[in-house]
Design a protein around this motif. Sequence first.
Motif, short mmCIF file in Angstrom:
data_model
loop_
_atom_site.label_atom_id
_atom_site.label_comp_id
_atom_site.label_asym_id
_atom_site.label_seq_id
_atom_site.Cartn_x
_atom_site.Cartn_y
_atom_site.Cartn_z
N SER A 44 30.73 41.59 36.36
CA SER A 44 31.29 41.92 34.98
C SER A 44 29.96 41.18 33.98
O SER A 44 29.89 40.19 34.89
N SER A 45 29.50 41.66 33.54
CA SER A 45 28.26 40.97 32.45
C SER A 45 29.06 40.72 31.12
O SER A 45 28.38 39.85 30.63
N ASP A 46 30.42 40.26 30.52
CA ASP A 46 30.39 40.04 29.30
C ASP A 46 31.30 38.56 30.25
O ASP A 46 30.60 37.98 31.11
N ASN A 47 31.88 38.03 29.75
CA ASN A 47 32.48 36.47 29.27
C ASN A 47 34.30 36.77 30.11
O ASN A 47 35.01 35.57 30.27
N ALA A 48 34.26 37.99 30.71
CA ALA A 48 36.07 38.49 31.70
C ALA A 48 35.52 37.65 32.14
O ALA A 48 34.58 36.82 33.05
N SER A 61 48.74 37.05 37.50
CA SER A 61 47.54 37.50 37.90
C SER A 61 46.77 36.10 37.26
O SER A 61 47.27 35.60 36.23
N LYS A 62 45.66 35.12 37.85
CA LYS A 62 45.46 33.99 36.98
C LYS A 62 43.94 34.07 36.85
O LYS A 62 43.53 34.51 38.25
N CYS A 63 43.54 33.27 36.37
CA CYS A 63 41.84 33.28 36.44
C CYS A 63 41.41 32.29 36.93
O CYS A 63 41.73 31.17 36.46
N LEU A 64 40.26 32.94 37.53
CA LEU A 64 40.35 31.53 38.56
C LEU A 64 38.40 30.53 38.16
O LEU A 64 38.16 29.85 38.35
N ASP A 65 38.50 31.92 37.48
CA ASP A 65 36.95 31.41 37.12
C ASP A 65 35.94 32.88 36.61
O ASP A 65 35.55 33.30 36.65
N SER A 66 35.41 32.21 35.05
CA SER A 66 34.90 33.29 34.44
C SER A 66 33.18 32.89 34.52
O SER A 66 32.59 33.60 33.13
N ASP A 67 32.95 31.82 34.75
CA ASP A 67 31.42 31.23 34.33
C ASP A 67 30.34 32.12 35.89
O ASP A 67 29.71 31.28 35.51
N LEU A 92 29.88 31.15 46.86
CA LEU A 92 29.00 31.63 46.54
C LEU A 92 28.27 32.25 45.26
O LEU A 92 28.85 33.36 44.71
N GLY A 93 27.57 31.65 43.80
CA GLY A 93 27.23 32.13 43.25
C GLY A 93 26.59 31.74 42.07
O GLY A 93 26.06 30.25 42.61
N TYR A 94 26.41 31.98 41.47
CA TYR A 94 25.16 31.81 39.98
C TYR A 94 25.64 31.53 38.26
O TYR A 94 26.37 32.58 38.41
N GLN A 95 25.00 30.70 37.86
CA GLN A 95 26.20 30.36 36.72
C GLN A 95 25.21 31.26 35.57
O GLN A 95 24.24 31.73 35.91
N LYS A 111 36.99 23.27 38.87
CA LYS A 111 35.45 24.24 40.16
C LYS A 111 34.92 22.50 39.97
O LYS A 111 34.71 21.80 39.18
N THR A 112 34.96 22.62 41.64
CA THR A 112 32.96 21.24 41.79
C THR A 112 32.52 22.22 42.68
O THR A 112 32.36 23.09 43.71
#
Length: 183
Positions: A44-48, A61-67, A92-95, A111-112
């Motif tokens: 997703s390219s938005d803040n979803a 469902s539960k959102c665990l990370d939207s960042d 792994l990911g990028y903010q 998150k850590t």
Amino acid sequence: MFRPASLRNRLISLDISAGAEGGTAPVSAAVIGPDGRVYLVVWSSDNACRLLRVDPVDGVSKCLDSDIMMSLSQASGSPPLQFDRQGAVYYLGYQANGLGLQLIRNVEGQKTNLINDNIQIDDWLVYADSSVFVGGRTTSTGASWFRRIMPSGGIQNLNTGSTTQSIATYPDGNVYVGLWGYP
């Protein structure tokens, strides 16, 4: 609640209205966790929401990370989502704000980041005791290494000067690593 955007494409696109403004987004990866729930990496390219956990029984469902922008190709030999015995999910990911690569330990949305932004990761493996074995290099110096990130957060250098080709856990409970250029 998790709702398929279409019956034909249940895991290709989904309604991500839970915790977001609504709409659909493609699913990049789907993994069944050790808890029996489905974990979805959503592009997703938005803040979803970008990492969802779905209960297969009731569809909640539960959102665990939207960042985070998930990095499925960074360490191609590693599964995109990994779990420890305690149920934490790692990825792994990028903010989205442009921060460097991150290796995230996520416990119920808390998150850590386990690494700093001066490294590249070739391969990684989460061990049942919450240790994370990582092969990569320091970006600023080019130095290659194979390390263990301890559950306490400490780092144990296991090898330097070699490129990590693969990391795996075998039925004997040991972690095995394939190194190229072993000194």
